[in-house]
Design a protein around this motif. Sequence first.
Motif, short mmCIF file in Angstrom:
data_model
loop_
_atom_site.label_atom_id
_atom_site.label_comp_id
_atom_site.label_asym_id
_atom_site.label_seq_id
_atom_site.Cartn_x
_atom_site.Cartn_y
_atom_site.Cartn_z
N ILE A 123 0.75 -1.31 -0.19
CA ILE A 123 0.08 -0.11 -0.05
C ILE A 123 0.98 1.32 -0.06
O ILE A 123 2.03 1.40 0.84
N THR A 124 0.36 2.23 -0.97
CA THR A 124 1.18 3.40 -0.86
C THR A 124 0.66 4.54 -0.41
O THR A 124 -0.68 4.25 -0.03
N ASN A 125 0.97 5.68 -0.73
CA ASN A 125 0.48 6.98 0.14
C ASN A 125 0.31 8.16 -0.90
O ASN A 125 0.89 8.28 -2.04
N THR A 126 -0.65 9.06 -0.40
CA THR A 126 -0.55 10.51 -1.00
C THR A 126 -0.22 11.51 -0.06
O THR A 126 -0.27 10.97 1.31
N GLY A 127 -0.02 12.82 -0.12
CA GLY A 127 0.11 13.70 0.82
C GLY A 127 1.51 14.29 0.82
O GLY A 127 2.54 13.87 -0.06
N TYR A 128 1.88 15.13 1.57
CA TYR A 128 3.21 16.00 1.67
C TYR A 128 3.90 15.85 3.05
O TYR A 128 3.16 15.70 4.05
N TYR A 129 5.34 15.79 2.97
CA TYR A 129 6.02 15.62 4.12
C TYR A 129 6.54 16.86 4.54
O TYR A 129 7.85 17.39 3.76
N GLY A 130 6.20 17.60 5.67
CA GLY A 130 6.77 18.80 5.91
C GLY A 130 7.71 18.82 7.11
O GLY A 130 8.49 19.69 7.22
N ALA A 131 8.24 17.41 7.66
CA ALA A 131 9.10 17.50 8.71
C ALA A 131 10.31 17.92 7.90
O ALA A 131 10.52 17.88 6.80
N ASN A 132 11.41 17.84 8.79
CA ASN A 132 12.73 18.24 8.04
C ASN A 132 12.75 19.49 7.37
O ASN A 132 13.29 19.90 6.46
N ASN A 133 12.17 20.42 8.42
CA ASN A 133 11.89 21.86 7.67
C ASN A 133 11.49 22.10 6.32
O ASN A 133 12.05 23.04 5.74
N ASN A 134 10.53 21.24 5.96
CA ASN A 134 10.03 21.40 4.73
C ASN A 134 10.83 21.20 3.50
O ASN A 134 10.57 21.85 2.17
N LYS A 135 11.83 20.58 3.72
CA LYS A 135 12.98 20.26 2.66
C LYS A 135 12.07 19.88 1.27
O LYS A 135 12.34 19.83 0.40
N HIS A 136 11.28 18.80 1.80
CA HIS A 136 10.58 18.06 0.74
C HIS A 136 9.19 18.64 0.10
O HIS A 136 8.48 17.77 -0.25
#
Length: 346
Positions: A123-136
Amino acid sequence: MNSTRRNFIKTTAVASFGLALAPNSIAFGNSGRKGYIMTVNGKIKPSDMGLSLTHEHVLVDGSKGATGEIWWDREAVKKVVMPYLHELKKHGCKTFFEFTPSYIGKDVQLLKELADETRLHIITNTGYYGANNNKHIPEHAYNESAEQLASRWITDFETGMQETTIKPGFIKTAVNKGSLSEFHQKLIKAASLTHLKTGLTIASHTGEAEPALQQIEIVKENGVSPSAFIWTHAQKEKDLSMHVKAAEQGAWVSLDSVRKKNAEKYVSMIKNLKESGHIKKILLSHDAGWYTPGAENGGNFRGFTSLFTHLIPALKEAGLTKEEIDTIMIQNPAEAFAISVKKLKK
């Protein structure tokens, strides 16, 4: 307990555990009956999941910032990763939640190829990764509203991702330590709006209790039940009463960095939730894998079996029953990730 008995438990626990985990032996709650699971190969019933790992990685790439470029050789990745997945299957695992988010190495075609070759439910995902000071975080996310971000993630669910028809089975987001920034509040609002439209569970890379409890409040403010929210990396919170506080509201408490050396710590956290009446809110996994593109042989890839070889025997030794372990490893994942809209009851 003498050493002979301890060794007997350790060597027999995994073998007997696999036999004990027949999917038909458990009873699912309402969300397990109503919902479904979206794998990279389409829908399955929650009751078909069986033994599940709820937070793992195949490949993680932090080298390209937030470009989302897929530049690695998939065949080279599979050559390294495949033996670890086959080893995992020997322990009875059937379902594998791949937590690598967008813009940090998510490759849904690679995951489908791995699923096809191993017969694992991936199973995979959608969404955005804001940790690491929004680098990604992609540039558009700063200027778009929560509603606009949710629209992107809903489209992923309705039509597929990365120019394929492969759809996400949950929402993966992430926040920094401490009090939530305005931007991270927006990410959680967007995830909440996406859930209300799709029924996808929200799993947020979090850690300590302060941002976890703030996210639960945002989810509730947007009309979503905390039962649709997973507090990821909850093992980083030292005050175990905070695990109970989140579980009391209905949120899932994910203890997801199991290692050979930390089994006793996990036993303590699990017993704390069990004794407070919240064993049905625990998720367990390794946060392992992490093929690194560009590194020799993918870098220091970590396998997915310590939970079975070390933690499960330790739980048995601590007095957890087969039924309780079944609840954590089979029933809870099916309940947590079953796709169904979970509105806040007023």
